[in-house]
Structure formats: C-alpha cells, structure tokens
Design a protein around this motif. Structure first.
Motif, PDB file in Angstrom:
ATOM      1  N   VAL A  72       0.856  -1.191   0.000  1.00 36.95           N
ATOM      2  CA  VAL A  72       0.000   0.000   0.000  1.00 36.95           C
ATOM      3  C   VAL A  72       0.886   1.233   0.000  1.00 36.95           C
ATOM      4  O   VAL A  72       1.602   1.492   0.970  1.00 36.95           O
ATOM      5  CB  VAL A  72      -0.942   0.026   1.222  1.00 36.95           C
ATOM      6  N   VAL A  73       0.866   1.967  -1.096  1.00 32.12           N
ATOM      7  CA  VAL A  73       1.641   3.199  -1.223  1.00 32.12           C
ATOM      8  C   VAL A  73       0.715   4.366  -0.898  1.00 32.12           C
ATOM      9  O   VAL A  73      -0.286   4.591  -1.585  1.00 32.12           O
ATOM     10  CB  VAL A  73       2.221   3.357  -2.639  1.00 32.12           C
ATOM     11  N   VAL A  74       1.029   5.100   0.162  1.00 33.43           N
ATOM     12  CA  VAL A  74       0.186   6.204   0.625  1.00 33.43           C
ATOM     13  C   VAL A  74       0.985   7.493   0.537  1.00 33.43           C
ATOM     14  O   VAL A  74       1.980   7.669   1.242  1.00 33.43           O
ATOM     15  CB  VAL A  74      -0.288   5.973   2.085  1.00 33.43           C
ATOM     16  N   SER A  75       0.555   8.400  -0.328  1.00 34.98           N
ATOM     17  CA  SER A  75       1.203   9.705  -0.478  1.00 34.98           C
ATOM     18  C   SER A  75       0.206  10.786  -0.081  1.00 34.98           C
ATOM     19  O   SER A  75      -0.772  11.028  -0.780  1.00 34.98           O
ATOM     20  CB  SER A  75       1.659   9.913  -1.928  1.00 34.98           C
ATOM     21  N   LEU A  76       0.457  11.408   1.070  1.00 34.80           N
ATOM     22  CA  LEU A  76      -0.480  12.394   1.600  1.00 34.80           C
ATOM     23  C   LEU A  76       0.069  13.809   1.562  1.00 34.80           C
ATOM     24  O   LEU A  76      -0.510  14.707   2.163  1.00 34.80           O
ATOM     25  CB  LEU A  76      -0.875  12.036   3.038  1.00 34.80           C
ATOM     26  N   TYR A  77       1.180  14.020   0.878  1.00 31.67           N
ATOM     27  CA  TYR A  77       1.688  15.374   0.706  1.00 31.67           C
ATOM     28  C   TYR A  77       0.923  16.079  -0.415  1.00 31.67           C
ATOM     29  O   TYR A  77       0.437  15.427  -1.347  1.00 31.67           O
ATOM     30  CB  TYR A  77       3.173  15.365   0.347  1.00 31.67           C
ATOM     31  N   PRO A  78       0.804  17.413  -0.350  1.00 30.61           N
ATOM     32  CA  PRO A  78       0.204  18.150  -1.469  1.00 30.61           C
ATOM     33  C   PRO A  78       1.006  17.941  -2.740  1.00 30.61           C
ATOM     34  O   PRO A  78       2.193  17.608  -2.700  1.00 30.61           O
ATOM     35  CB  PRO A  78       0.263  19.617  -1.004  1.00 30.61           C
ATOM     36  N   ALA A  79       0.362  18.161  -3.876  1.00 25.07           N
ATOM     37  CA  ALA A  79       1.010  17.915  -5.162  1.00 25.07           C
ATOM     38  C   ALA A  79       2.267  18.761  -5.335  1.00 25.07           C
ATOM     39  O   ALA A  79       3.251  18.315  -5.925  1.00 25.07           O
ATOM     40  CB  ALA A  79       0.027  18.193  -6.298  1.00 25.07           C
ATOM     41  N   ASP A  80       2.263  19.991  -4.798  1.00 28.11           N
ATOM     42  CA  ASP A  80       3.411  20.876  -4.998  1.00 28.11           C
ATOM     43  C   ASP A  80       4.535  20.615  -4.001  1.00 28.11           C
ATOM     44  O   ASP A  80       5.570  21.253  -4.061  1.00 28.11           O
ATOM     45  CB  ASP A  80       2.975  22.345  -4.906  1.00 28.11           C
ATOM     46  N   ARG A  81       4.345  19.666  -3.084  1.00 27.53           N
ATOM     47  CA  ARG A  81       5.382  19.388  -2.095  1.00 27.53           C
ATOM     48  C   ARG A  81       5.880  17.944  -2.153  1.00 27.53           C
ATOM     49  O   ARG A  81       6.783  17.570  -1.424  1.00 27.53           O
ATOM     50  CB  ARG A  81       4.857  19.687  -0.688  1.00 27.53           C
ATOM     51  N   ARG A 128      -9.998   2.865   5.172  1.00 23.48           N
ATOM     52  CA  ARG A 128     -11.133   2.148   4.581  1.00 23.48           C
ATOM     53  C   ARG A 128     -10.753   1.536   3.236  1.00 23.48           C
ATOM     54  O   ARG A 128     -11.198   0.427   2.899  1.00 23.48           O
ATOM     55  CB  ARG A 128     -12.324   3.093   4.424  1.00 23.48           C
ATOM     56  N   LEU A 129      -9.950   2.251   2.455  1.00 24.23           N
ATOM     57  CA  LEU A 129      -9.481   1.695   1.185  1.00 24.23           C
ATOM     58  C   LEU A 129      -8.626   0.449   1.429  1.00 24.23           C
ATOM     59  O   LEU A 129      -8.738  -0.549   0.713  1.00 24.23           O
ATOM     60  CB  LEU A 129      -8.675   2.737   0.415  1.00 24.23           C
TER      61      LEU A 129
END
Length: 377
Positions: A72-81, A128-129
């Motif tokens: 499970v790859v989780v990327s929770l940073y904003p797109a510009d960061r 949940r995902l």
C-alpha cells in the motif's frame, strides 16, 4: 490476437513462470521414478539426482507463484510538495515485492489548490481503502494477506494512520521506508505487532542506549513544571528527537513550559499547540526528553523496533508516575513532540491508539516565517 498477448504476458510474469516451472518439473520428477526403480541395482544415482533437481525446481516454482501480500503506497503530501522520484521509488518497490499494490495519492484523490479534508477524515478514508483491498484479497485467497505500508506523509498523518490501523490487530502490517543512505533504496522500517509491547531485553536496551545523546540507567527523568496560571496539570509533554533537528528539543521544551508557541514576535517555534476541551491553552504539568542528538538512526529495522518500544515504555511509565503524583481522577493526557523516522511515528500511533496522546504538528513555514503553500502544510 489479444489472447496470445495475454498468454505471453502470463507466462513471462513471475506467477505464470512459477506455475509453468512447477508443472514441467513435477512431470519430470514423476517421470524418472520408474527409471529409478528399474536401475536400482546398477546406476540409481543418475536418476535420483535428476529427481532431486526436479523437486528443487518445483519448490522454486512455488516460491515464484505464491501470494506475496499487498503493498500500500500512501502519499499524503500536497502535489506541490511531493517529490515525484520518492513516490515512484515506493511504487516500484511495492510492485516488485508484492502480488498486488494499492496506490493512494492525495494529489489524485483531491486535486486542486486547496485541501479541504481534515487529517482524521483523510486517514480514515485511506484506512477504509486498505480494509476493502484486504477483504478482496482475503476472499480470493482464503488467507489473511500480509500488508506492507509505503508512506509519504507528515509525521502527524503517519501517527494518525497508525492509530486507525490499530483496529486490525490480527492483520500482519509492516511499515517500509526510503533509506537515508545513498541510492534511495526501500528498506524495512517497523513491523506492527505484539512484539513491540514486549519488554526490551538487555541487548536491545544496550542497542538503544548507544544511540541516546545522554544515556542513563533506567528511563529519562520526568521533570515537573512549576505551577502557573492556566497550567494544564493533567498534561505531560513527551519530547522525542530521533533525527537531525538543531533547536527541536529547546523549542518543544519552551512550548511545554510556557504554553506559548512563539518566543516573541517574528520567532515562532513552528508548533501548533492543541487546546483542551475548554478551548484553553497553558503550560504542561511535566515533561520528559528522549534525545539521540543530531544524528540519524541507521537503517536497521531491529533498532527501529527497539527504539519504538523504548519510547512507548517511557510514555507508559511517565503517565503512571504523573497520575500517582496528581492523585486525582483526571485522566493524564500527553503531547508528543516528535522528530524522527516516519515508520516509528506510525508505530507509536499504533501502540498508543487507546491512550490520550496527541502528536503536536510542526509547521516549518511558521518556524521559518514564510507563507504556507497554496495546497496547505
């Protein structure tokens, strides 16, 4: 023809190749059995060697085609960061190591300049995902899949994700990370399991002690803060520095002792101190410091697990000690000022899911006096 291309991709895949290898080598192994029996008195070893080699290759085929869990790859940073190279490295590592990969990317799920979802809501959605994907694999394979997390997120988001995933105690979870060394390889971080709650042995305790800035026997001292107006006596500050951050300990101590998140105009600590249930803020009742200095921990999953358990033990002991000092019915709450590897933050969230412990967010823009990005911090 489409079916021919699909068949070619299947045969050339890891799972398909393993299945073909098992089928061919099983046939060979069974085929030489009559020859072994016929030549038993003359040269049985020739066919025995062939039989043994075929069995070994059958085992190799099984290893290739067996289920390898969920990444499970989780990327929770904003797109510009978000550094695209880091996200790509995690995705590639997951796809190489696992049968299935789930990618949860904040920039894709919530595109745009503003990120309006709250942290808790986002983390709950991610969990949940994961739940849905695990249930799908469980139904398909009939067994509980192993899950590896590849997380790019703020420490607070990682901590909250760990807390949310603690609801699945039966699930096998491991948190991976990008190595601090050159090459950006992906290495194991911390496994989330009951072993984290087991007491540290002498060897593990010595391993942790070697990385502390001021090692001392036992656990760090709980320092009581003198009483002051508006003090939140039921709160204790747990200050943990496990990576390079020059003024982190001093800044966190200032917030804990004074209840103020800035030294004065133009000099902010970067911390956003959460208010209590009444909306008030104030100094904590006590604090303790766990500090490894300005050095990064080496990429060692055993060390990460030992440090996680050590921090958790210190928190449990400090909470019990402070509750005895207060001698009141009020529950002790903790504020976690943390700087260190993300897998340890996730693991601490997992361990303290039932405790009143809040990770205090650090906003680098506030500390540097720069405006935040449009996508939020």
């Amino acid at each position: 023809m489409r079916w021919l291309g699909q068949l070619r991709r299947l045969v050339l895949s890891r799972e398909g190749g393993g299945t073909v290898l098992m089928a061919v080598c099983t046939a060979i192994a069974l085929g030489v059995v009559p020859n072994i029996l016929e030549q038993w008195t003359s040269r049985p070893w020739v066919f025995a060697v062939v039989f043994a080699a075929a069995l070994v290759l059958v085992l190799v085929g099984w290893v290739l085609q067996r289920p390898r869990g969920l990444g499970v790859v989780v990327s929770l940073y904003p797109a510009d960061r978000t550094q695209a190279s880091r996200a790509v490295a995690l995705k590639n590592a997951s796809r190489r190591a696992h049968s299935a990969t789930l990618v949860v990317d904040r920039a894709v799920l919530w595109p745009g300049e503003r990120f309006v979802q709250g942290r808790a809501e986002v983390v709950d959605f991610v969990a949940r995902l994961i739940d849905a994907q695990v249930e799908e694999l469980r139904a398909a394979g009939g067994t509980e899949p192993e899950v590896a997390l590849y997380v790019l997120a703020h420490l607070q988001d990682g901590f909250l994700l760990g807390r949310r995933l603690a609801d699945h105690a039966q699930l096998s979870l491991a948190v991976m990370q990008l190595s601090q060394q050159a090459g950006r390889s992906v290495v194991p971080g911390v496994g989330l399991g009951s072993s984290l709650r087991a007491g540290l042995g002498p060897r593990q305790r010595g391993q942790v002690s070697r990385h502390l800035a001021a090692p001392a026997p036992g656990r760090p001292q709980l320092v009581e803060i003198p009483e002051a107006a508006g003090q939140q006596r039921h709160r204790i500050a747990l200050i943990v520095r496990l990576a390079s951050a020059g003024s982190m300990v001093d800044d966190a101590c200032h917030v804990a002792v004074t209840g103020q998140d800035a030294y004065g105009p133009g000099r902010h600590t970067g911390y956003r101190l959460p208010a209590d249930a009444t909306g008030a803020n104030g100094p904590c009742g006590a604090y303790l410091v766990i500090d490894t200095g300005n050095a990064y921990l080496p990429d060692d999953s055993a060390l990460y697990a030992a440090v996680t358990t050590y921090v958790w033990e210190c928190w449990q002991a400090a909470r019990q000690e402070w509750a005895q000092r207060l001698d009141e019915a009020t529950a002790v709450e903790g504020l976690l000022f943390f700087h260190g590897p993300l897998p340890i933050a996730v693991a601490l969230g997992w361990l303290t899911a039932r405790d009143r412990l809040t990770l205090v967010h650090h906003d680098l823009h506030l500390a540097q006096g720069t405006p935040p990005s449009a996508a939020g911090s």
